[in-house]
Design an enzyme around this catalytic site. Structure first.
Site, PDB file in Angstrom:
ATOM      1  CG  HIS A   1     118.059  70.392 103.010  1.00 53.05           C
ATOM      2  ND1 HIS A   1     118.599  69.569 103.951  1.00 53.05           N
ATOM      3  CD2 HIS A   1     118.611  70.005 101.828  1.00 53.05           C
ATOM      4  CE1 HIS A   1     119.434  68.724 103.375  1.00 53.05           C
ATOM      5  NE2 HIS A   1     119.461  68.970 102.081  1.00 53.05           N
TER       6      HIS A   1
ATOM      7  CG  HIS B   1     113.043  63.790  91.166  1.00 50.63           C
ATOM      8  ND1 HIS B   1     114.244  63.202  90.833  1.00 50.63           N
ATOM      9  CD2 HIS B   1     113.200  64.276  92.422  1.00 50.63           C
ATOM     10  CE1 HIS B   1     115.079  63.318  91.850  1.00 50.63           C
ATOM     11  NE2 HIS B   1     114.487  63.971  92.825  1.00 50.63           N
TER      12      HIS B   1
ATOM     13  CG  ASP C   1     116.577  70.839  98.493  1.00 49.88           C
ATOM     14  OD1 ASP C   1     117.321  70.600  97.519  1.00 49.88           O
ATOM     15  OD2 ASP C   1     116.409  70.035  99.425  1.00 49.88           O
TER      16      ASP C   1
HETATM   17  O1  DOR Z   1     114.610  65.887  98.403  1.00 48.12           O
HETATM   18  C1  DOR Z   1     115.766  65.976  98.023  1.00 48.12           C
HETATM   19  N1  DOR Z   1     116.074  65.959  96.701  1.00 48.12           N
HETATM   20  N2  DOR Z   1     116.751  66.068  98.935  1.00 48.12           N
HETATM   21  C2  DOR Z   1     118.045  65.995  98.592  1.00 48.12           C
HETATM   22  O2  DOR Z   1     118.862  66.075  99.455  1.00 48.12           O
HETATM   23  C3  DOR Z   1     118.440  65.806  97.179  1.00 48.12           C
HETATM   24  C4  DOR Z   1     117.389  66.258  96.258  1.00 48.12           C
HETATM   25  C5  DOR Z   1     117.580  65.782  94.859  1.00 48.12           C
HETATM   26  O3  DOR Z   1     118.673  65.927  94.310  1.00 48.12           O
HETATM   27  O4  DOR Z   1     116.602  65.303  94.257  1.00 48.12           O
HETATM   28 ZN    ZN Z   2     119.411  69.705  97.774  1.00 48.06          ZN
END
Ligand code: DOR
Ligand code: ZN
Length: 428
Positions: free
Chosen positions: A236, A313, A309
């Protein structure tokens, strides 16, 4: 049963060609690739997919996703992530180890592969942790993880703080034929930052993460790649300064590859004004100049790969004060249309775009995919590049809906995705 994909524009990212070709699929494989008009067939044993005006592409391969299983199944499971991937035109994803527990031993790697098998959708390739518990202290057992099915190593989500440990990781990983993927972040600089450090963070009063937090670590990984003579992959990339460091390293013949994600060439830190936590991601959205540098890096081949990426959540982690919300956004169903926008804007050409979304990542990890060939597995997608639609939450197949692109009009969609000849996604 034969599947006949007729009249599509077949994209070959390796030859960089776009050509009208019919595909004949039998027993999960591409048995024939023929000029249009050569194959004729009808009857109950033939399924015809009309692809004229559409693109037929090698199934996309995402070398960087977070699938949250084991541990946080309320955010995403391997099955729900795989469904979202299929709908995005992906046929393979590589999942990061920051689960609960983390993927730092054989049992977790095997569990992921079993769950993926059970889901029966896209191919799922586990990336195992570099250090036990991702704690940055002791290396995991690379040989055991490789034997269990891991295809790469990363402590993603966390930087490997110790340069000595990273040096050993590069040496041992190369011995096992595993690529090390580095999450570049100097935590002494990023600290409690919630967004890019700059004029916007000052104006809206949020603690910032300077770009140096990233490029200092990019430089360290390159120094270690030079020292060891072993390859390293930078995850990233978000900052212009990182692109410059990687460009120079490549010119010097150092074995470094790099990825970025669609949000880094589509959005900038102004998107955070209004404190929308959907725009909170790590590394953070940076300045318009950084966005331009990422695009230049893609065009010049400094950045090899477009990964998502994909970081699901739930509202529990996102509907909070900005500085308390979790970092991350989902991306599996938006990467293709956002990348096609780069093509429409003349930043990169179509074959290059599809290559960065498929073949390039597969090559770095040493996994199959990214190219359609006679005798090869029928892992592919049929894309409608003209289809325009508002990207609404009800389209999202991921368990989490944390996308900053909700409500935006996107162009380009996967109509059909096939893995080993089996249809895993079909747009209604
Ligand atoms: O934005 C992010 N979310 N960056 C990361 O490095 C980890 C990832 C996550 O696992 O939620
Ligand atoms: Zn990641």
């Amino acid at each position: 049963m034969i599947t006949w994909i007729r009249g599509g524009d077949l994209i070959d990212p390796v030859n960089k060609s776009v050509q009208q070709i019919d595909l004949i699929i039998e027993n999960g494989k591409i048995s024939k690739m023929l000029p249009p008009g050569v194959f004729q067939g009808e009857g109950p044993g033939i399924r015809r997919v009309e692809a004229s005006g559409k693109m037929v592409i090698p199934g996309l391969v995402d070398m960087h996703v977070h699938l949250r299983e084991p541990g946080h199944e309320y955010k995403e499971t391997i099955a729900s992530g795989a469904r979202a991937a299929a709908a995005g035109g992906y046929t393979a994803v590589a999942c990061m180890p920051n689960t609960v527990p983390p993927n730092d031993c054989r049992a977790v790697t095997e569990f992921i592969l079993e769950q993926a098998e059970r889901a029966g959708l896209v191919r799922v390739y586990p990336i195992a942790a570099i250090s036990k518990g991702q704690a940055g202290e002791t290396l995991t057992d690379f040989g055991e993880l490789k034997a269990a099915g891991a295809v790469g190593l990363s402590d993603d989500g966390f930087p490997v703080v110790s340069s000595e440990l990273m040096r050993r990781a590069l040496e041992y990983a190369a011995f096992y034929g595993l690529r090390v993927i580095s999450h570049c972040e100097d935590r002494s600089l990023s600290g409690d930052g919630a967004m890019h450090e700059g004029v916007v963070s000052t104006r809206i009063g949020l603690a910032g993460i300077p770009d140096a937090s990233e490029d200092i670590m990019v430089y360290r990984e390159i120094a270690l790649a030079r020292l060891t003579g072993r390859p390293v992959h930078i995850a990233h990339v978000s900052a212009a300064a990182s692109v410059d460091v990687i460009r120079r390293a490549k010119e010097d013949g150092i074995l470094v590859t790099a990825e970025t994600a669609p949000h880094y060439f589509t959005l900038d830190h102004e998107r955070v004004i209004g404190y929308d936590t959907l725009a909170k991601v790590n590394p953070p959205l940076r300045t318009p100049e950084d966005v331009e540098a990422i695009k230049a890096g893609l065009r010049e081949g400094v950045i090899d790969v477009i990964a998502t990426d994909h970081a699901p959540h739930s509202s529990l982690e996102k509907e909070l004060e900005f500085d308390r919300a979790a970092f991350g956004m989902i991306g599996l169903q938006t990467a293709l249309p956002l990348t096609l926008q780069l093509v429409r804007d003349g930043v990169i050409d179509l074959a290059d775009a599809i290559g960065k979304l498929s073949w390039a990542g597969a090559k770095i990890l040493g996994i199959p995919g990214g190219r359609l060939m006679e005798g090869g597995s029928a892992d592919l997608a049929v894309i409608d590049p003209d289809y325009k639609y508002p990207f609404e939450a009800d389209r999202i197949l991921s368990k989490s809906k944390n996308s900053p692109f909700i409500g935006q009009v996107l162009q380009g969609i996967a109509e059909l995705t096939m893995v080993g000849g089996k249809v895993v996604w079909e747009k209604k």
